[in-house]
Design a protein around this motif. Structure first.
Motif, PDB file in Angstrom:
ATOM      1  N   GLY A   1      13.914  45.990  46.259  1.00  0.00           N
ATOM      2  CA  GLY A   1      13.054  47.168  46.243  1.00  0.00           C
ATOM      3  C   GLY A   1      13.585  48.336  47.050  1.00  0.00           C
ATOM      4  N   PHE A   2      14.808  48.228  47.566  1.00  0.00           N
ATOM      5  CA  PHE A   2      15.395  49.314  48.350  1.00  0.00           C
ATOM      6  C   PHE A   2      16.088  50.311  47.424  1.00  0.00           C
ATOM      7  N   THR A   3      15.869  51.592  47.681  1.00  0.00           N
ATOM      8  CA  THR A   3      16.521  52.634  46.887  1.00  0.00           C
ATOM      9  C   THR A   3      17.441  53.513  47.727  1.00  0.00           C
ATOM     10  N   THR A   4      17.312  53.467  49.044  1.00  0.00           N
ATOM     11  CA  THR A   4      18.225  54.173  49.942  1.00  0.00           C
ATOM     12  C   THR A   4      18.620  53.221  51.057  1.00  0.00           C
ATOM     13  N   VAL A   5      19.924  53.031  51.241  1.00  0.00           N
ATOM     14  CA  VAL A   5      20.417  52.144  52.294  1.00  0.00           C
ATOM     15  C   VAL A   5      21.569  52.828  53.026  1.00  0.00           C
ATOM     16  N   CYS A   6      21.769  52.416  54.266  1.00  0.00           N
ATOM     17  CA  CYS A   6      22.788  53.022  55.120  1.00  0.00           C
ATOM     18  C   CYS A   6      23.760  51.926  55.547  1.00  0.00           C
ATOM     19  N   ALA A   7      25.033  52.101  55.179  1.00  0.00           N
ATOM     20  CA  ALA A   7      26.018  51.035  55.308  1.00  0.00           C
ATOM     21  C   ALA A   7      26.879  51.212  56.555  1.00  0.00           C
ATOM     22  N   MET A   8      27.116  50.093  57.253  1.00  0.00           N
ATOM     23  CA  MET A   8      27.832  50.082  58.523  1.00  0.00           C
ATOM     24  C   MET A   8      29.349  50.186  58.321  1.00  0.00           C
ATOM     25  N   PRO A   9      30.061  50.646  59.371  1.00  0.00           N
ATOM     26  CA  PRO A   9      31.485  50.952  59.208  1.00  0.00           C
ATOM     27  C   PRO A   9      32.452  49.879  59.694  1.00  0.00           C
ATOM     28  N   ASN A  10      31.964  48.660  59.957  1.00  0.00           N
ATOM     29  CA  ASN A  10      32.892  47.606  60.401  1.00  0.00           C
ATOM     30  C   ASN A  10      33.628  47.050  59.186  1.00  0.00           C
ATOM     31  N   LEU A  11      34.568  47.850  58.719  1.00  0.00           N
ATOM     32  CA  LEU A  11      35.311  47.602  57.481  1.00  0.00           C
ATOM     33  C   LEU A  11      36.812  47.607  57.790  1.00  0.00           C
ATOM     34  N   ASN A  12      37.610  47.411  56.747  1.00  0.00           N
ATOM     35  CA  ASN A  12      39.061  47.450  56.924  1.00  0.00           C
ATOM     36  C   ASN A  12      39.687  48.180  55.730  1.00  0.00           C
ATOM     37  N   PRO A  13      40.125  49.418  55.896  1.00  0.00           N
ATOM     38  CA  PRO A  13      40.186  50.137  57.158  1.00  0.00           C
ATOM     39  C   PRO A  13      38.823  50.675  57.591  1.00  0.00           C
ATOM     40  N   VAL A  14      38.657  50.824  58.901  1.00  0.00           N
ATOM     41  CA  VAL A  14      37.463  51.451  59.456  1.00  0.00           C
ATOM     42  C   VAL A  14      37.449  52.919  59.016  1.00  0.00           C
ATOM     43  N   PRO A  15      36.314  53.432  58.523  1.00  0.00           N
ATOM     44  CA  PRO A  15      36.279  54.828  58.049  1.00  0.00           C
ATOM     45  C   PRO A  15      36.207  55.820  59.212  1.00  0.00           C
ATOM     46  N   ASP A  16      37.305  55.876  59.991  1.00  0.00           N
ATOM     47  CA  ASP A  16      37.312  56.687  61.200  1.00  0.00           C
ATOM     48  C   ASP A  16      37.998  58.030  61.018  1.00  0.00           C
ATOM     49  N   THR A  17      38.368  58.358  59.772  1.00  0.00           N
ATOM     50  CA  THR A  17      38.897  59.685  59.456  1.00  0.00           C
ATOM     51  C   THR A  17      38.173  60.223  58.227  1.00  0.00           C
ATOM     52  N   LYS A  18      38.283  61.503  58.036  1.00  0.00           N
ATOM     53  CA  LYS A  18      37.647  62.146  56.890  1.00  0.00           C
ATOM     54  C   LYS A  18      38.143  61.542  55.578  1.00  0.00           C
ATOM     55  N   GLU A  19      39.436  61.241  55.515  1.00  0.00           N
ATOM     56  CA  GLU A  19      40.026  60.708  54.285  1.00  0.00           C
ATOM     57  C   GLU A  19      39.492  59.303  53.971  1.00  0.00           C
ATOM     58  N   LYS A  20      39.400  58.456  54.988  1.00  0.00           N
ATOM     59  CA  LYS A  20      38.901  57.095  54.781  1.00  0.00           C
ATOM     60  C   LYS A  20      37.424  57.100  54.403  1.00  0.00           C
ATOM     61  N   LEU A  21      36.647  57.973  55.039  1.00  0.00           N
ATOM     62  CA  LEU A  21      35.225  58.057  54.709  1.00  0.00           C
ATOM     63  C   LEU A  21      35.033  58.589  53.291  1.00  0.00           C
ATOM     64  N   SER A  22      35.837  59.560  52.911  1.00  0.00           N
ATOM     65  CA  SER A  22      35.739  60.112  51.558  1.00  0.00           C
ATOM     66  C   SER A  22      36.076  59.059  50.512  1.00  0.00           C
ATOM     67  N   ASP A  23      37.014  58.170  50.832  1.00  0.00           N
ATOM     68  CA  ASP A  23      37.363  57.096  49.898  1.00  0.00           C
ATOM     69  C   ASP A  23      36.172  56.162  49.675  1.00  0.00           C
ATOM     70  N   ILE A  24      35.435  55.859  50.744  1.00  0.00           N
ATOM     71  CA  ILE A  24      34.254  54.990  50.581  1.00  0.00           C
ATOM     72  C   ILE A  24      33.214  55.681  49.720  1.00  0.00           C
ATOM     73  N   TYR A  25      32.991  56.971  49.936  1.00  0.00           N
ATOM     74  CA  TYR A  25      32.015  57.674  49.105  1.00  0.00           C
ATOM     75  C   TYR A  25      32.460  57.728  47.642  1.00  0.00           C
ATOM     76  N   ARG A  26      33.752  57.769  47.400  1.00  0.00           N
ATOM     77  CA  ARG A  26      34.236  57.690  46.018  1.00  0.00           C
ATOM     78  C   ARG A  26      33.861  56.349  45.399  1.00  0.00           C
ATOM     79  N   ARG A  27      34.010  55.273  46.163  1.00  0.00           N
ATOM     80  CA  ARG A  27      33.631  53.947  45.685  1.00  0.00           C
ATOM     81  C   ARG A  27      32.121  53.859  45.454  1.00  0.00           C
ATOM     82  N   ILE A  28      31.354  54.441  46.382  1.00  0.00           N
ATOM     83  CA  ILE A  28      29.893  54.437  46.246  1.00  0.00           C
ATOM     84  C   ILE A  28      29.483  55.160  44.963  1.00  0.00           C
TER      85      ILE A  28
END
Length: 428
Positions: free
Chosen positions: A87-114
Motif C-alpha cells: 500500500g506504499f506509493t512513496t518511499v525513501c531509499a537508503m544509500p548503503n549501496l555499492n557504489p555509494v551515491p556520494d557524487t552527483k553522477e552516482k546519484l543521477s545514475d540511481i534516479y535513472r534506474r528508478i
C-alpha cells in the motif's frame, strides 16, 4: 482517462467509516464523494473497492532497495513492487549501496534506474560522508541539485562529533534534513541482539541500549547548535525516547520514527538463535517496547517507517553470529499495525493511517500523504474484514521476517500511483 474508484470507506476525524467514491482524471483526484456513476460521466475504468478502507498511499521514509551492488537481495523493481503490495506509493531509499551515491553522477545514475524500473515513487537519500564510513563530507549542494531526499549514513552511525556538527551546519544552510542511524560503534562489543536476559540465556553477545541513546544525546545537542532538522531512524530504547522527548521540550528540531517490529516484538519473543530475529537496532526489552508505544501516543515519536531491509535466504538461515542484520517490512507493515494495535484498541485507525501517511509527508515537506481534490491520485485500499495468514509469497526477493505464519487483517486490495493500478490483490 477517467477512473472511478467506488464502494470504498474513508476514516473520518471521529474514527467513523464513511462511504466514498473517488473520481480520478488524468492521474489527479477530481472529486471525492458518492454516486458519480449516476452523474452521467463516462468513466473509462471503474475499480470496485469492495467496501475496503481507502487511504492516501502510504509513505515510508526508510527502505533499502539494495541496487546497485546487492541485487541478489533486492532491486529497485522488486523493492518497489514490494512497497506497492503493502500500500506504499512513496518511499525513501537508503544509500548503503555499492557504489555509494556520494557524487552527483552516482546519484543521477540511481534516479535513472528508478525512472526505468520503479512502480511507486522513490526518493533517494544521499550519504553524509563519502563512502559512508569516511570523515569526509559529501558535496551536499551538488547532491541536493541531483535530487537527494535527505542525508544519512544509515547502516552506520557517524562516529565523530565534529563530522556530524559540520554536516548539520551544511544541511541547515541547504535546508535539508540529517537522518541518523544512531550507533556508537565503540559500545558494540560484537553484539548481535539486545543485551539482556535472553542474550544471556542464548549465550550471545548483547547490544547495550546506550549504544543507541548515547549518540542521540550527542546529536540533539549538535542539532540545537546548528538548527538543522535532525531525524532519528528506528528508535528502539526507552532511554532514546526519553532523550527525544526532552529535546522536543527544549525546542530542538528533532523528529523520530519507529518500526512495526520494535512496537510488536520484545526479546521475550525470540525463541532461539535464529537469523530472522537479528535486526539493527535489535528487538529490545518489553519496557522498551512499551516506551515506544507511549512515545507514539504522546507525540515524542512522529511516524512509522519499515526499515525494509532484505537479505538472501541463505544469509539469514544461520546463527545470529553470522547472519546480517535486517528484516523486511514493506508488504506487511500496515496489516501488522492494524491487527496488533487497532484491532486491540491501543491505537485508533486514524492514528495509524496518519503515522503512515500525513505525518511523514509533513515532516519532510513531501507532496503526498493526503487525499485531496487536485492532488495526485496516490491511493491505497485495504481489506479490514478478511483474516489471512502471512505467507512466504513476497513480492520482495527476500523473506527475512519472523512474522511468516501470523494471522492478520488489513491486506492491500489496490494500490494506485497517479491513478494507475500498480498492485491488485489476485492480479499481480
Amino acid at each position: 482517462m477517467k477512473t472511478l474508484l467506488k464502494n470504498g470507506r474513508m476514516i473520518s476525524h471521529n474514527n467513523e467509516m464513511t462511504p466514498v467514491d473517488i473520481w480520478i482524471e488524468d492521474g489527479i483526484i477530481k472529486a471525492i464523494g458518492k454516486d458519480f456513476e449516476q452523474s452521467g460521466v463516462g468513466f473509462d475504468k471503474i475499480i470496485d473497492a469492495q467496501n475496503g478502507l481507502v487511504t492516501p498511499g502510504l509513505v515510508d521514509v526508510h527502505v533499502h532497495f539494495r541496487e546497485p551492488g546487492f541485487e541478489y537481495k533486492e532491486t529497485i523493481q522488486t523493492g518497489s513492487r514490494s512497497a506497492a503490495k503493502g500500500g506504499f506509493t512513496t518511499v525513501c531509499a537508503m544509500p548503503n549501496l555499492n557504489p555509494v551515491p556520494d557524487t552527483k553522477e552516482k546519484l543521477s545514475d540511481i534516479y535513472r534506474r528508478i525512472q526505468q524500473d520503479a512502480v511507486v515513487k522513490v526518493l533517494q537519500y544521499a550519504p553524509i560522508t563519502m563512502d559512508l564510513r569516511s570523515d569526509v563530507l559529501t558535496d551536499q549542494q551538488a547532491l541536493k541539485e541531483a535530487g537527494a531526499f535527505a542525508f544519512t549514513n544509515d547502516g552506520v552511525g557517524v562516529q565523530t562529533a565534529g563530522v556530524m556538527y559540520q554536516a548539520m551546519k551544511e544541511a541547515a544552510a541547504n535546508n535539508m534534513a540529517i537522518v541518523a542511524h544512531t550507533e556508537d560503534e565503540s559500545l558494540l562489543f560484537g553484539g548481535v541482539m539486545h543485551k539482556g536476559a535472553v542474550s544471556e540465556k542464548l549465550g550471545l553477545p548483547g547490544i547495550m541500549s546506550a549504544t543507541e541513546s548515547s549518540q542521540i544525546a550527542r546529536d540533539v545537542l549538535l542539532a540545537k547548535e546548528t538548527g538543522v532538522h535532525y531525524h532519528v531512524c528506528h528508535v528502539s530504547t526507552k532511554e532514546s525516547v526519553a532523550v527525544i522527548r526532552e529535546a522536543k521540550k527544549a525546542g530542538i528540531r528533532v523528529t523520530a520514527e519507529v518500526c512495526p517490529h520494535h512496537l510488536i516484538l520484545s526479546e521475550n519473543d525470540i525463541p532461539g538463535d535464529i537469523g530472522n530475529y537479528k535486526m539493527n537496532p535489535p528487538i529490545r526489552a518489553n519496557e522498551d517496547r512499551q516506551a515506544l508505544i507511549d512515545g507514539l501516543l504522546d507525540g515524542t515519536i512522529d511516524c512509522i517507517a519499515t526499515d525494509h531491509a532484505p537479505h538472501s535466504r541463505e544469509e539469514k538461515n544461520q546463527s545470529m553470529l553470522k547472519a546480517p542484520f535486517g528484516i523486511i517490512g514493506s508488504e506487511i507493515a500496515f496489516e501488522l499495525m492494524y491487527t496488533e494495535f487497532v484491532e486491540t484498541g491501543i491505537f485508533t485507525l486514524e492514528q495509524v493511517v496518519n503515522w503512515m501517511t500525513v505525518v511523514p509527508a509533513r515532516l519532510f515537506n513531501l507532496d503526498c500523504g493526503t487525499l485531496a481534490i487536485g492532488s495526485a491520485a496516490d491511493i491505497a485500499v485495504f481489506d479490514l474484514d478478511e483474516t489471512v495468514t502471512i505467507a512466504d509469497d513476497f513480492a520482495s526477493k527476500s523473506n527475512n521476517t519472523p512474522f511468516i505464519g501470523k494471522e492478520v487483517k488489513g491486506q492491500t486490495l489496490y494500490t494506485l500511483v497517479n491513478g494507475n493500478v500498480v498492485w491488485h490483490k489476485g492480479g499481480n
